[in-house]
Design a protein around this motif. Structure first.
Motif, PDB file in Angstrom:
ATOM      1  N   ARG A 613       0.825  -1.210   0.000  1.00  0.00           N
ATOM      2  CA  ARG A 613       0.000   0.000   0.000  1.00  0.00           C
ATOM      3  C   ARG A 613       0.858   1.258   0.000  1.00  0.00           C
ATOM      4  NH1 ARG A 613      -1.629   3.691   3.441  1.00  0.00           N
ATOM      5  NH2 ARG A 613      -0.504   2.716   5.166  1.00  0.00           N
ATOM      6  N   VAL A 614       1.934   1.238   0.757  1.00  0.00           N
ATOM      7  CA  VAL A 614       2.793   2.414   0.892  1.00  0.00           C
ATOM      8  C   VAL A 614       3.750   2.554  -0.288  1.00  0.00           C
ATOM      9  CG1 VAL A 614       4.599   3.488   2.284  1.00  0.00           C
ATOM     10  CG2 VAL A 614       2.612   2.462   3.398  1.00  0.00           C
ATOM     11  N   GLN A 615       4.404   1.467  -0.628  1.00  0.00           N
ATOM     12  CA  GLN A 615       5.526   1.582  -1.572  1.00  0.00           C
ATOM     13  C   GLN A 615       5.099   1.620  -3.035  1.00  0.00           C
ATOM     14  OE1 GLN A 615       8.915  -0.890  -0.754  1.00  0.00           O
ATOM     15  NE2 GLN A 615       8.826  -0.512   1.465  1.00  0.00           N
ATOM     16  N   THR A 616       3.835   1.334  -3.318  1.00  0.00           N
ATOM     17  CA  THR A 616       3.374   1.585  -4.681  1.00  0.00           C
ATOM     18  C   THR A 616       3.251   3.082  -4.940  1.00  0.00           C
ATOM     19  OG1 THR A 616       1.105   1.242  -3.880  1.00  0.00           O
ATOM     20  CG2 THR A 616       2.153  -0.596  -5.050  1.00  0.00           C
ATOM     21  N   ASN A 617       3.188   3.865  -3.872  1.00  0.00           N
ATOM     22  CA  ASN A 617       3.188   5.324  -4.013  1.00  0.00           C
ATOM     23  C   ASN A 617       4.589   5.886  -4.255  1.00  0.00           C
ATOM     24  OD1 ASN A 617       0.412   5.929  -3.661  1.00  0.00           O
ATOM     25  ND2 ASN A 617       0.610   5.531  -1.462  1.00  0.00           N
TER      26      ASN A 617
END
Length: 692
Positions: A613-617
């Motif tokens: 969820r975080v690192q796709t940003n």
């Protein structure tokens, strides 16, 4: 009426000159004209007297002071022209007893009949063209009239300097010579002004040498742009034919100017001649600068200009300096050497007086820039100005001589030195700007910081001026190795002055980036941030002349740092996730073992979902680095999961397996592929990119 009478008289003399191909033709024409109007008797006193004697006419003149035709062409006296025939006819008619007595009287007073005729003809011609009475028409509109006038001036010069002639005649000649000099000065100014009377349509071509002028200041951006957009200035281009040519002396008039100068110099009117030339040409050269975009401005006015306008003016100044000193003033020098060929002093003096104002106007603008406020955006224009002035300085010195040369040389060298100081001072200011940039807002997704882009594009452009900057920075300790920057002595030991300068500035940037990474709470994101920025720095160095200046060792060292941060990212981001895939706490295959496996899969799923969820940003702009990171994750995480999945899958039966095991190894591979793309991923969806 006096002017009209004079025109009639001139018409008559023109007819005589044209038709006087023999003695009889001249006698007949003079007799007819004298009989028609007694005013013509004044023109041809001796001939009219003979005609009167033949016809019984008592209107013939008795005064020996009357002159022959003033319309003669003195330049053709010895060439067998119609004028010579006419004068011969007049002399033959005057061969009577009375005429012989008059000539003898003149000779007894020390002047010949020929000199007397020359003097009176010259006096009348000069009076006719007296500037105060005839200021509208130009003497040099007619080459024939100009030749007659100049020949008359030659006669006056000869008579006034002949000490064997009576004082009264020399005084008369000098008096007429003064009027002639006034007229020639006006004509000289008028001819010079012809070059600038119509700027819209140049009437001549010029021989300006071909010059390649470069815009020295490329725009700093992520997309490399060529800094050398050449602007050729040759005869066929508008900059020379439409802008320059109107301010250069027309080649067609140089001969006329030279002829005037010869007479004025011979008459000792050098000061007036120099004044006429310098006044006219000084104004023309100043107008030329304005047409090139260099206005006359005070230092205060220059320093008040907003940056976009000043940037344009600095660019135009660089071009104008090259055009004027490599073209316009060289042409001007050639004109002076041709026009004032008979006087070495006037050659140099007239050129200096005409050109000095133009040169000083250029130098004054450079001085205003040199002592102005030092800001980072001015650097490349100032370097361009420094290079341009250094390039033309030898040419500038060679144009002048004597005191003027020393004066211009000192001024130019002083301004060049101050421009150099401005360059060094501006680079120092830029270094202070890098160190002092303390923005507290982190880049949201670990992307390349704007400061990194700005600084590296800025430093990359320094390489385009390596010759000038190496010279300027050679004795500057501020950019030696290890000068308060943390740069190692070994790194800077073998670098050029510019290489050391670049190393110093990049080290400032790296130090600033290291401080800014602490703005991120997530340690893994700190590593992503540093990797992105370091890789951008390395790529900028590799793709430019900076690589030559900094060397391969510098590049290898930074690539090593990127690998270290990659390892740091894996450790900070995936260590906890991998801990859930170890076999510790598992015993056999009983109920308790299945509960432990359920807990491990549950914890792994939650941890992986959170990372996804975080690192796709997060964004890793460089595709190669992005792919390398994904491969590293797959090798460590996906492979570990695949092994754990294979060992644990048999512990679950039927549908209960899908309740606890959320991801198959293939699903995990697909999810890893979505990382660092800069979009919001959807956990559990193997096509997260399309789902967002």
């Amino acid at each position: 009426m006096a002017a009209a009478d004079e025109k009639v008289r001139l018409t008559a003399q023109h007819i005589v000159r044209t038709l006087a191909t023999s003695k009889n033709a001249a006698d007949d024409m003079i007799r007819i004209l004298s009989g028609f109007d007694d005013r013509f008797s004044d023109l041809f006193p001796s001939s009219a007297a003979s005609a009167g004697a033949a016809t019984g006419d008592d209107r013939s003149p008795t005064s020996k002071e009357e002159s022959p035709a003033i319309g003669r062409d003195p330049t053709k006296e010895m060439s067998g022209s119609p004028l010579k025939s006419s004068l011969t006819t007049v002399q033959e008619v005057n061969d009577g007893d009375d005429a012989s007595e008059e000539i003898s009287a003149e000779e007894r007073h020390g002047i010949s009949e020929e000199d007397s005729v020359k003097l009176e003809m010259a006096e009348k011609l000069v009076l006719m063209w007296d500037s105060s009475a005839n200021s509208i028409s130009s003497l040099f509109e007619s080459s024939e009239e100009a030749a007659q006038y100049l020949s008359a001036v030659d006669d006056l010069l000869s008579i006034s300097s002949d000490q064997s002639l009576p004082t009264s005649h020399r005084v008369r000649a000098e008096s007429s010579l003064q009027l002639a000099m006034s007229r020639l000065e006006d004509e000289f100014r008028n001819l010079l002004s012809q070059s600038t009377t119509d700027n819209s349509t140049p009437r001549h071509s010029v021989s300006l040498r071909r010059m390649a002028l470069s815009d020295p200041t490329p725009v700093a951006s992520d997309t490399p742009e060529s800094p050398q957009g050449e602007l050729e200035h040759s005869l066929s281009l508008p900059i020379s034919s439409e802008v320059i040519a109107p301010y250069i002396v027309v080649p067609d008039i140089i001969f006329d100017l030279k002829q005037i100068a010869l007479r004025m110099i011979a008459a000792r009117y050098e000061p007036e001649l120099c004044q006429a030339y310098s006044d006219t040409r000084r104004e023309a050269l100043t107008d030329c600068l304005v047409s090139l975009g260099v206005d006359k401005m005070s230092i205060e006015e220059v320093q008040k200009i907003d940056w976009p306008t000043l940037d344009s003016k600095m660019k135009k100044w660089i071009q104008a300096l090259k055009i004027v000193l490599n073209g316009v003033l060289i042409e001007e020098k050639c004109v002076c050497e041709t026009v004032f060929e008979s006087s070495e002093n006037l050659k140099d003096e007239c050129f200096a007086e005409a050109a000095k104002g133009c040169v000083l106007q250029l130098l004054n603008f450079g001085d205003a820039i040199a002592i102005g406020k030092r800001t980072a955006e001015k650097l490349f224009r100032i370097v361009g100005m420094y290079e341009a002035l250094a390039e033309v300085l030898p040419e500038l010195e060679s144009l002048f001589s004597g005191h003027a040369r020393l004066f211009v040389k000192e001024e130019a060298e002083g301004i060049l030195s101050r421009l150099g100081d401005a360059v060094k001072g501006t680079i120092l200011e830029f270094g202070n700007l890098i160190r002092g940039e303390m923005s507290k807002k982190p880049m949201q997704y670990g992307e390349i910081h704007p400061l990194t882009r700005y600084v590296m594009n800025y430093i990359r452009l320094l390489a385009d001026y390596s010759s000038a900057l190496n010279s300027l920075l050679a004795d500057d300790d501020a950019y030696g190795s290890d000068q308060g920057t943390g740069a190692s002595t070994a790194e800077g030991a073998n670098l050029t002055p510019l290489g050391n300068c670049m190393l110093t500035l990049i080290t400032y940037l790296e130090t600033n980036l290291d401080v800014k990474k602490k703005l991120y709470e997530d340690e893994a994101l700190q590593h992503i941030y540093i990797m992105n920025n370091l890789l951008y720095i390395v790529q900028k160095v590799k793709d430019s002349e900076m690589k030559t200046l900094l060397g391969d060792n510098w590049v290898r060292k930074r690539r090593g740092l990127i690998r270290q941060h990659s390892t740091g990212y894996l450790r900070a981001s995936w260590t906890r996730v991998l801990s859930f895939l170890r076999d510790d706490g598992l015993v056999g295959s009983g109920h308790s073992n299945r509960n432990a496996l359920k807990e491990k899969f549950k914890n792994f799923n939650n941890a992986f979902d959170e990372i996804y969820r975080v690192q796709t940003n997060w964004r890793v702009p460089d595709p190669q680095l992005r792919e390398e990171l994904k491969i590293s994750i797959s090798e460590k995480v996906v492979q570990a999961y695949r092994s754990f999945y294979g060992r644990s899958r048999g512990q679950f039966e039927g549908r209960s397996a899908s309740k606890y095991i959320k991801y198959a190894p293939e699903d995990l591979e697909n999810h890893v592929a979505d990382l660092f793309e800069g979009f919001q991923g959807v956990p559990g969806n193997p096509r997260g990119r399309e789902a967002c």
